[in-house]
Scaffold this active site. Sequence first.
Site, short mmCIF file in Angstrom:
data_model
loop_
_atom_site.label_atom_id
_atom_site.label_comp_id
_atom_site.label_asym_id
_atom_site.label_seq_id
_atom_site.Cartn_x
_atom_site.Cartn_y
_atom_site.Cartn_z
N CYS A 167 0.81 -1.23 0.00
CA CYS A 167 0.00 0.00 0.00
C CYS A 167 0.84 1.28 0.00
O CYS A 167 1.99 1.27 0.44
CB CYS A 167 -0.87 0.03 1.23
SG CYS A 167 -1.75 -1.48 1.56
N ARG A 205 4.65 0.39 -5.96
CA ARG A 205 4.60 -0.48 -4.80
C ARG A 205 3.57 -1.60 -4.97
O ARG A 205 3.57 -2.56 -4.22
CB ARG A 205 4.24 0.35 -3.56
CG ARG A 205 5.31 1.36 -3.21
CD ARG A 205 4.81 2.36 -2.20
NE ARG A 205 4.60 1.78 -0.89
CZ ARG A 205 5.51 1.75 0.07
NH1 ARG A 205 6.69 2.25 -0.14
NH2 ARG A 205 5.25 1.23 1.24
N TRP A 214 -3.18 -2.54 -1.33
CA TRP A 214 -2.82 -3.87 -1.80
C TRP A 214 -3.49 -4.83 -0.84
O TRP A 214 -3.12 -4.90 0.34
CB TRP A 214 -1.30 -4.02 -1.77
CG TRP A 214 -0.77 -5.25 -2.44
CD1 TRP A 214 -0.56 -5.44 -3.77
CD2 TRP A 214 -0.34 -6.44 -1.80
NE1 TRP A 214 -0.04 -6.68 -3.99
CE2 TRP A 214 0.11 -7.32 -2.80
CE3 TRP A 214 -0.30 -6.87 -0.47
CZ2 TRP A 214 0.59 -8.60 -2.52
CZ3 TRP A 214 0.19 -8.14 -0.19
CH2 TRP A 214 0.62 -8.98 -1.22
N ASN A 259 -1.13 1.32 6.17
CA ASN A 259 -0.29 0.28 5.57
C ASN A 259 0.07 -0.68 6.69
O ASN A 259 0.44 -0.23 7.77
CB ASN A 259 1.03 0.84 5.02
CG ASN A 259 0.80 1.70 3.80
OD1 ASN A 259 -0.31 1.84 3.34
ND2 ASN A 259 1.88 2.28 3.31
N GLY A 260 0.06 -1.97 6.40
CA GLY A 260 0.43 -2.94 7.43
C GLY A 260 -0.73 -3.83 7.78
O GLY A 260 -1.73 -3.89 7.04
N GLU A 278 17.71 -16.98 -9.60
CA GLU A 278 17.35 -15.59 -9.89
C GLU A 278 16.77 -15.45 -11.30
O GLU A 278 15.79 -14.75 -11.52
CB GLU A 278 18.57 -14.67 -9.69
CG GLU A 278 18.36 -13.21 -10.00
CD GLU A 278 17.22 -12.55 -9.21
OE1 GLU A 278 16.67 -13.16 -8.29
OE2 GLU A 278 16.88 -11.40 -9.56
N LYS A 296 13.04 -14.00 -12.09
CA LYS A 296 12.83 -12.82 -12.94
C LYS A 296 11.81 -13.16 -14.02
O LYS A 296 10.90 -12.40 -14.28
CB LYS A 296 14.13 -12.42 -13.63
CG LYS A 296 15.09 -11.45 -13.04
CD LYS A 296 14.65 -10.17 -12.48
CE LYS A 296 13.89 -10.26 -11.20
NZ LYS A 296 14.61 -10.07 -9.95
N GLU A 305 8.12 -13.83 -12.56
CA GLU A 305 7.40 -12.74 -11.90
C GLU A 305 6.89 -11.69 -12.89
O GLU A 305 5.86 -11.08 -12.65
CB GLU A 305 8.20 -12.10 -10.77
CG GLU A 305 9.38 -11.26 -11.18
CD GLU A 305 10.09 -10.59 -9.99
OE1 GLU A 305 9.43 -10.22 -9.02
OE2 GLU A 305 11.33 -10.44 -10.07
N HIS A 354 16.74 -36.73 -10.61
CA HIS A 354 15.99 -37.17 -9.43
C HIS A 354 14.54 -36.74 -9.48
O HIS A 354 13.87 -36.71 -8.45
CB HIS A 354 16.68 -36.66 -8.16
CG HIS A 354 18.08 -37.15 -8.04
ND1 HIS A 354 18.38 -38.44 -7.65
CD2 HIS A 354 19.27 -36.56 -8.33
CE1 HIS A 354 19.70 -38.61 -7.68
NE2 HIS A 354 20.25 -37.48 -8.11
N LYS A 401 6.20 -3.94 -4.51
CA LYS A 401 7.64 -3.68 -4.46
C LYS A 401 8.19 -3.94 -3.08
O LYS A 401 9.26 -4.51 -2.91
CB LYS A 401 7.89 -2.22 -4.88
CG LYS A 401 9.37 -1.82 -4.86
CD LYS A 401 10.15 -2.60 -5.90
CE LYS A 401 11.63 -2.29 -5.90
NZ LYS A 401 12.38 -3.33 -6.64
O1 M6R Z 1 13.17 -5.07 -0.37
P1 M6R Z 1 13.68 -6.46 -0.28
O2 M6R Z 1 14.98 -6.65 -0.96
O3 M6R Z 1 13.74 -6.96 1.15
O4 M6R Z 1 12.60 -7.34 -1.01
C1 M6R Z 1 12.68 -8.73 -1.03
C2 M6R Z 1 11.82 -9.32 -2.12
O5 M6R Z 1 10.48 -8.99 -1.91
C3 M6R Z 1 12.23 -8.85 -3.52
O6 M6R Z 1 13.58 -9.11 -3.76
C4 M6R Z 1 11.38 -9.54 -4.59
O7 M6R Z 1 11.62 -10.89 -4.63
C5 M6R Z 1 11.64 -8.88 -5.96
N1 M6R Z 1 10.43 -8.35 -6.48
C6 M6R Z 1 12.09 -9.82 -7.01
O8 M6R Z 1 12.36 -9.18 -8.20
#
Ligand code: M6R
Length: 610
Positions: free
Chosen positions: A2, A27, A75, A101-102, A481, A485, A488, A504, A605
């Site tokens: 949020c 965000r 959110w 937020n939270g 990674e 990427k 997502e 396996h 984010k």
């Molecule tokens: O702000 P942070 O690095 O703690 O966030 C951790 C993850 O939420 C963040 O890396 C997320 O996996 C990314 N969107 C991936 O691209």
Amino acid sequence: MCGIVGYIGDDQATPILLTGLEKLEYRGYDSAGVAVYNGTHLQVAKTKGRLKVLEELIHNGVDVPGTVGIGHTRWATHGAPSNVNAHPQVSGSGKFAVVHNGIIENYISLKEFLIEKGAKFVSETDTEVVAQLLEYYYEGSVIDALIKVLNRIEGAYALGIICEDDPEHLYAVRKDSPLIIGLGNGENYIASDVPAILNRTREINRLEENEIAVLSRQGVEVYNTNKERIPKKAEHIDWDISAAEKGGYEHFMAKEIMEQPKAIRDTVKPRIKEGKIVLDDVKLTKKQLEEFDRIFIVACGTAYHVGVVAKYIMEKHLRKPVEVDVASEFRYRTPLIDDKTLVLVISQSGETADTLAALRESKKLGARTISIVNVVGSSIANESDDVLYTWAGPEIAVASTKAYSTQLAMIYMLTIYMGDLLGTIDAVHYQYYINELKALPEKVQQILEQKSKIQYLASREFNSKNVFFIGRNLDYAMSLEGSLKLKEISYIHSEAYAAGELKHGPISLIEDGTLVIALATQNILFDKLMSNVKEVKARGAVVWGLTIEANKERIKKEQVDYEFCVPQACDMMLPSLAVIPLQLFAYYVASLKGCDIDKPRNLAKSVTVE
Ligand code: M6R
């Protein structure tokens, strides 16, 4: 997650709130709303969907006049995205409007309590409890009511509050969720992140846990929950405003990928002085370092993948056991941690709820903590014993790219620094690694200049339904990674496997045309990886082989369908090079599929709730 913006001043509040919320769109959100005092009462406008929908609904703010107000992008956590669950939430009489937020963890018992007292709830949100509770405790002083509310609510919150009876003030408070105060001339602001108010002011205050800010047009006063004044020093934000804008790129992600050479340079250069790595921010002595019997690395998502790279590198070069865990698992698994443990916490935002909780848990158990964080002054940075800032600049796209690259660079520096102190890295290697570090930005640049090759590859394979990433050792860490990427932002199902694990189980999923991205940058494991390539090719896979330039001919002989070579670098730093084509691939595939690249569905984010 949020977004919050609040304004009190002489200008019309709603356009300022809408512009600020736009800057927080990155965000992630699913509904939006504003509440403004219109001279007689609080007027609320909110809707499910994008800000554009809200803007149309209220004719860009014309329909919601007034000079004090709060705005929110939600959110969903408690209750589906809907008009009624959108914020602001108001109290029964409409006297209080609240953005939040939270998560209020004890909201159910509070709701039951309030219903017993006669309150009627209209939404499914935990936030409505705060608005109703404020009204319940209100006896003419908003701050008194707020203090009583703070004594009852549990969980994480950043709150913006306005009250119809007190239109000369805007109230804000935070705990475990970020919120800043913007200081203007005859006007003041609240926001969950700096970009929201950067076009209005560069002077800010950061609120500590449970500090209450009372904003008027003339100034901002901050109190603790005993109603004692807390003096605050303004912080000047000197980011270039364009750092938070697209600068001619179609997406923030594209801009941030291209910014990586600079981001790495900015992170590394100030820390190499006269041929030595200088980490002023880490106050560990050689003796303390020797006494640690293990290192724990804790993070989430992409930052966790940096941790996986770090495990391989640190164990090899420091000869100490290194464990890496995702923060949401770590915090509930009674890890073996004491004062002989060094805990390394990695986070771009510095506000990720699970990572913050893991940090606190580690400190409680007596560990020494170092954080690698991008956002200055964030909770994780503030609460860890030492902080190493990555100087990536604001990362707006949800998919992390330049933050990842700078976190990797920080890991290399920390490893070389510690290896030197511990005597596990000798003088010759020390010098060699420093030279390699300095050369990294240029090598990343060389790869970026070949982006059209990756674009071509993406154009051939963007219709894939399943993609497998395989690698061994550091290449396995990179596979994790690369796979994240791709999935997502393009919504293509993808998996990352340690190549030796294929037999396996997962090899049964390979069929004619399945794309397998085989990472083979680690020379010593090249042949082993090629055996896995043969296995998947024999089952019909289409293979993209990614290796170093020195192996160009070797990989061609394996008859892979596509190959891409990154420049030579020391093994430790090859992840910084291998990740670039993987980021580009994800980006181009998502672009060809027409995805909302900077704001992928369901993602936020900064994940400030558990
Ligand atoms: O702000 P942070 O690095 O703690 O966030 C951790 C993850 O939420 C963040 O890396 C997320 O996996 C990314 N969107 C991936 O691209």
